[in-house]
Design a protein around this motif. Sequence first.
Motif, PDB file in Angstrom:
ATOM      1  N   ILE A 113       1.231  -1.480   0.176  1.00 14.82           N
ATOM      2  CA  ILE A 113       0.319   0.469   0.414  1.00 14.82           C
ATOM      3  C   ILE A 113       1.055   1.360   0.685  1.00 14.82           C
ATOM      4  CG2 ILE A 113      -2.262   0.859   1.195  1.00 14.82           C
ATOM      5  CD1 ILE A 113      -2.197  -1.115   3.526  1.00 14.82           C
ATOM      6  N   GLY A 114       0.830   2.008  -0.500  1.00 16.04           N
ATOM      7  CA  GLY A 114       1.522   3.352  -1.013  1.00 16.04           C
ATOM      8  C   GLY A 114       2.767   2.733  -1.687  1.00 16.04           C
ATOM      9  N   LEU A 115       4.106   4.066  -1.196  1.00 16.16           N
ATOM     10  CA  LEU A 115       4.958   3.900  -2.003  1.00 16.16           C
ATOM     11  C   LEU A 115       5.797   2.299  -1.281  1.00 16.16           C
ATOM     12  CD1 LEU A 115       5.958   7.612  -1.638  1.00 16.16           C
ATOM     13  CD2 LEU A 115       4.833   6.255  -3.694  1.00 16.16           C
ATOM     14  N   GLY A 116       6.512   2.315  -2.364  1.00 15.99           N
ATOM     15  CA  GLY A 116       7.472   1.074  -1.943  1.00 15.99           C
ATOM     16  C   GLY A 116       8.785   1.073  -2.057  1.00 15.99           C
ATOM     17  N   ASP A 117       9.583   2.269  -2.157  1.00 14.12           N
ATOM     18  CA  ASP A 117      10.645   2.516  -1.561  1.00 14.12           C
ATOM     19  C   ASP A 117      10.887   1.320  -0.391  1.00 14.12           C
ATOM     20  OD1 ASP A 117      11.615   4.923  -3.011  1.00 14.12           O
ATOM     21  OD2 ASP A 117       9.635   4.750  -2.913  1.00 14.12           O
ATOM     22  N   SER A 118      10.132   1.390   1.252  1.00 12.64           N
ATOM     23  CA  SER A 118      11.107   0.475   2.494  1.00 12.64           C
ATOM     24  C   SER A 118      10.167  -0.231   2.396  1.00 12.64           C
ATOM     25  CB  SER A 118      10.654   2.047   4.041  1.00 12.64           C
ATOM     26  OG  SER A 118       9.296   1.585   3.929  1.00 12.64           O
ATOM     27  N   SER A 119       8.973   0.051   1.256  1.00 14.16           N
ATOM     28  CA  SER A 119       7.953  -1.570   1.805  1.00 14.16           C
ATOM     29  C   SER A 119       7.735  -2.859   1.001  1.00 14.16           C
ATOM     30  CB  SER A 119       6.063  -0.975   2.105  1.00 14.16           C
ATOM     31  OG  SER A 119       6.334  -0.784   0.832  1.00 14.16           O
ATOM     32  N   TRP A 120       8.749  -2.572   0.017  1.00 11.81           N
ATOM     33  CA  TRP A 120       8.739  -3.240  -0.658  1.00 11.81           C
ATOM     34  C   TRP A 120      10.171  -4.614  -0.694  1.00 11.81           C
ATOM     35  CZ3 TRP A 120       7.438  -6.876  -4.267  1.00 11.81           C
ATOM     36  CH2 TRP A 120       9.426  -7.850  -5.137  1.00 11.81           C
ATOM     37  N   PRO A 121      11.198  -3.835  -0.266  1.00 17.10           N
ATOM     38  CA  PRO A 121      12.608  -4.430   0.897  1.00 17.10           C
ATOM     39  C   PRO A 121      12.441  -5.543   2.088  1.00 17.10           C
ATOM     40  CG  PRO A 121      13.414  -1.847  -0.280  1.00 17.10           C
ATOM     41  CD  PRO A 121      11.554  -1.962  -0.333  1.00 17.10           C
ATOM     42  N   ARG A 122      11.440  -4.655   2.848  1.00 16.76           N
ATOM     43  CA  ARG A 122      10.529  -5.224   4.166  1.00 16.76           C
ATOM     44  C   ARG A 122      10.109  -6.485   3.222  1.00 16.76           C
ATOM     45  NH1 ARG A 122       8.681  -0.622   5.786  1.00 16.76           N
ATOM     46  NH2 ARG A 122       6.450  -1.465   6.140  1.00 16.76           N
ATOM     47  N   LEU A 123       8.763  -6.108   2.468  1.00 17.79           N
ATOM     48  CA  LEU A 123       8.058  -7.650   2.373  1.00 17.79           C
ATOM     49  C   LEU A 123       9.292  -8.624   1.644  1.00 17.79           C
ATOM     50  CD1 LEU A 123       5.178  -7.663  -0.317  1.00 17.79           C
ATOM     51  CD2 LEU A 123       7.034  -9.121  -0.900  1.00 17.79           C
ATOM     52  N   LEU A 124      10.312  -8.639   0.681  1.00 13.66           N
ATOM     53  CA  LEU A 124      10.905  -9.368   0.417  1.00 13.66           C
ATOM     54  C   LEU A 124      11.732 -10.336   1.633  1.00 13.66           C
ATOM     55  CD1 LEU A 124      12.531  -7.726  -2.556  1.00 13.66           C
ATOM     56  CD2 LEU A 124      10.931  -9.604  -3.154  1.00 13.66           C
ATOM     57  N   LEU A 125      12.383  -9.515   2.250  1.00 10.82           N
ATOM     58  CA  LEU A 125      13.302 -10.133   3.525  1.00 10.82           C
ATOM     59  C   LEU A 125      12.188 -11.375   4.213  1.00 10.82           C
ATOM     60  CD1 LEU A 125      15.116  -7.508   4.609  1.00 10.82           C
ATOM     61  CD2 LEU A 125      16.148  -9.012   3.662  1.00 10.82           C
ATOM     62  N   ASP A 126      11.464 -10.485   4.734  1.00 13.29           N
ATOM     63  CA  ASP A 126      10.037 -11.091   5.431  1.00 13.29           C
ATOM     64  C   ASP A 126      10.059 -12.591   4.830  1.00 13.29           C
ATOM     65  OD1 ASP A 126       9.817  -9.599   7.071  1.00 13.29           O
ATOM     66  OD2 ASP A 126       7.659  -8.830   7.201  1.00 13.29           O
ATOM     67  N   TYR A 127       9.805 -12.545   3.326  1.00 14.60           N
ATOM     68  CA  TYR A 127       8.918 -13.435   2.547  1.00 14.60           C
ATOM     69  C   TYR A 127      10.307 -14.925   2.534  1.00 14.60           C
ATOM     70  CZ  TYR A 127       9.108 -17.163  -1.626  1.00 14.60           C
ATOM     71  OH  TYR A 127       9.423 -18.343  -2.483  1.00 14.60           O
ATOM     72  N   ARG A 128      11.673 -14.447   3.133  1.00 12.00           N
ATOM     73  CA  ARG A 128      12.597 -15.314   2.990  1.00 12.00           C
ATOM     74  C   ARG A 128      12.705 -15.836   4.228  1.00 12.00           C
ATOM     75  NH1 ARG A 128      19.100 -12.682   3.489  1.00 12.00           N
ATOM     76  NH2 ARG A 128      17.369 -12.302   5.483  1.00 12.00           N
ATOM     77  N   GLU A 129      12.392 -15.293   4.913  1.00  8.78           N
ATOM     78  CA  GLU A 129      12.407 -15.788   6.286  1.00  8.78           C
ATOM     79  C   GLU A 129      11.361 -16.326   6.933  1.00  8.78           C
ATOM     80  OE1 GLU A 129      14.751 -16.127   8.660  1.00  8.78           O
ATOM     81  OE2 GLU A 129      16.054 -14.636   6.929  1.00  8.78           O
ATOM     82  N   GLY A 130      10.382 -16.429   5.939  1.00  6.71           N
ATOM     83  CA  GLY A 130       8.725 -17.402   5.752  1.00  6.71           C
ATOM     84  C   GLY A 130       7.883 -16.508   6.929  1.00  6.71           C
ATOM     85  N   ASP A 131       7.906 -15.014   6.559  1.00  6.12           N
ATOM     86  CA  ASP A 131       7.132 -14.506   7.696  1.00  6.12           C
ATOM     87  C   ASP A 131       6.177 -13.413   6.859  1.00  6.12           C
ATOM     88  OD1 ASP A 131       5.797 -13.320   9.832  1.00  6.12           O
ATOM     89  OD2 ASP A 131       7.052 -11.682  10.341  1.00  6.12           O
ATOM     90  N   LEU A 132       5.515 -13.508   5.963  1.00  2.00           N
ATOM     91  CA  LEU A 132       5.212 -12.348   4.819  1.00  2.00           C
ATOM     92  C   LEU A 132       3.744 -12.304   5.208  1.00  2.00           C
ATOM     93  CD1 LEU A 132       5.471 -11.520   2.098  1.00  2.00           C
ATOM     94  CD2 LEU A 132       3.838 -13.185   1.030  1.00  2.00           C
ATOM     95  N   LYS A 133       3.606 -11.256   5.525  1.00  2.00           N
ATOM     96  CA  LYS A 133       2.618 -10.279   5.673  1.00  2.00           C
ATOM     97  C   LYS A 133       1.512  -9.994   4.581  1.00  2.00           C
ATOM     98  CE  LYS A 133       5.027  -9.534   9.766  1.00  2.00           C
ATOM     99  NZ  LYS A 133       6.347  -9.811   9.366  1.00  2.00           N
ATOM    100  N   GLU A 134       0.540  -9.919   4.938  1.00  2.00           N
ATOM    101  CA  GLU A 134      -0.555 -10.263   3.710  1.00  2.00           C
ATOM    102  C   GLU A 134      -0.932  -8.044   3.842  1.00  2.00           C
ATOM    103  OE1 GLU A 134      -5.059 -10.699   6.244  1.00  2.00           O
ATOM    104  OE2 GLU A 134      -4.666 -12.861   5.468  1.00  2.00           O
ATOM    105  N   PHE A 135      -0.307  -7.150   4.060  1.00  2.00           N
ATOM    106  CA  PHE A 135      -0.067  -5.739   3.609  1.00  2.00           C
ATOM    107  C   PHE A 135       0.576  -5.080   4.365  1.00  2.00           C
ATOM    108  CE2 PHE A 135      -5.152  -7.036   3.902  1.00  2.00           C
ATOM    109  CZ  PHE A 135      -5.048  -6.882   3.277  1.00  2.00           C
ATOM    110  N   TYR A 136       1.815  -4.261   3.383  1.00  2.00           N
ATOM    111  CA  TYR A 136       3.138  -3.121   3.604  1.00  2.00           C
ATOM    112  C   TYR A 136       2.640  -2.284   3.413  1.00  2.00           C
ATOM    113  CZ  TYR A 136       5.555  -8.021   4.353  1.00  2.00           C
ATOM    114  OH  TYR A 136       5.936  -9.392   4.698  1.00  2.00           O
TER     115      TYR A 136
END
Length: 448
Positions: A113-136
């Motif tokens: 949701i919104g600009l992805g400059d900080s949330s897109w990297p967080r999403l990818l790191l969470d995915y690697r750790e098996g902790d993907l959130k529904e919304f960023y």
Amino acid sequence: MKIALLSPAGAMHRHDGLFSKNLHYAPMTLALLAALVPSELEADIAIYDETAGPIPLDIQADIIGITCITGTSARSYKYAEYYRSRGAVVALGGPHPSLCPDEAKEHADSVVIGLGDSSWPRLLLDYREGDLKEFYSSDPCEDIAGRPIARRDLLDKRAYITLNTVEAVRGCHLNCSFCAYPKAFGKRVLTRPVNDVIDEIKSLPRKEVVFPDVNLLSDMAYLKELLRAMIPLKKWWFGLTTSDIALNEELVELFEKSGCKGLLIGFESIDESSQAQMHKGINKPGNYKALMGMLHKHGIMVMGCFAFGADEDGPDVFDRTVRFADEVKIDLPRYAVFTPFPKTDYYNYLEAQGRITERNWALYDVEHLVFELKNMAPEELEQGMQRAWKDSYSFKSILKRWSWSPKLIAFGWLYLLANFGYRKYARKYEIFGSSIMADNSDIPEAIL
């Protein structure tokens, strides 16, 4: 980790649609998202922009990021469901998922949701750790200083007239009733440090630079600093502004000195009453002729955008606008339907009156009618739009709109290149009716 970044397109704007290469510069979104992928992921990244080429159905990726606007959301959802059924994790982002995140989540594993400059990297790191959130969501303190350079190397340079697309100003200080940007990304105006922008421009081959920013005039002090810094570079640049540039010839002179050769300006309408409905009070149609004369005097061409369908528009608005564009010599007139994007003030206004007639987002492409008009029948708008495009890009109109300004003579080739590109668009525009725009049958159904 394998990452694929997708930008689906509607039929009219697809690689085999109406927009030829000479009207198409490289978009920023996917190349920037690729640059924001954390280096520690050592990711293999591929970009697929459907305006430049087909999106393969056999993509092999761990995670697929899809960006979409309202007009491409239905197509994006179908791609998302298909790739998820093949085992990929899919994240949706962009203007439409930011406006309608719950709707988008029905078709994806995660939504940015919104600009992805900080949330897109967080999403990818969470995915690697098996902790993907529904919304960023965007960091409320987001800024774009020190941002990495977009990964242009992942784009097909043969598909665009230029890859030299550079962001300087993000956001707009205005609140137009139809604009989805502030509703999706907020009203804050962000600027990159001038040195960052200049260093990026210096790294680019060739002479041209395109600023895709929605309104370069949103931070005047910053803009003047940037333009002064561009003067020694001797580049040719193109960008977007509003018509209030006419208030300051000193600013126009700075545009010229910095290398500006073309601007996109949202003129919106030739009628004051329609400007009021659009919340575009800065536009003064009575000043357009003087503005065009000033810009031409300084060697700057203009793509002038007009929207039809405001409450006061009648069947005569199309021919009046075409004549006006000829008379004031707008280099590239561009016509659209005044479209109510979800969550905007204009959408809420029409919804409250029960005038929204179409809920298929594929038709929210600014070329098709999705609401009940006040002073025209739907077929009058459809026929008027087709006539406006054809008339404005007749040989007669192209010759009428040519300016004999001494500083533009040498760029006659650019004027003709762009006009003949839009002539192709105008002559085939009517082919892309609502049934074609809403047809996504080329994407297979999700595999059960």
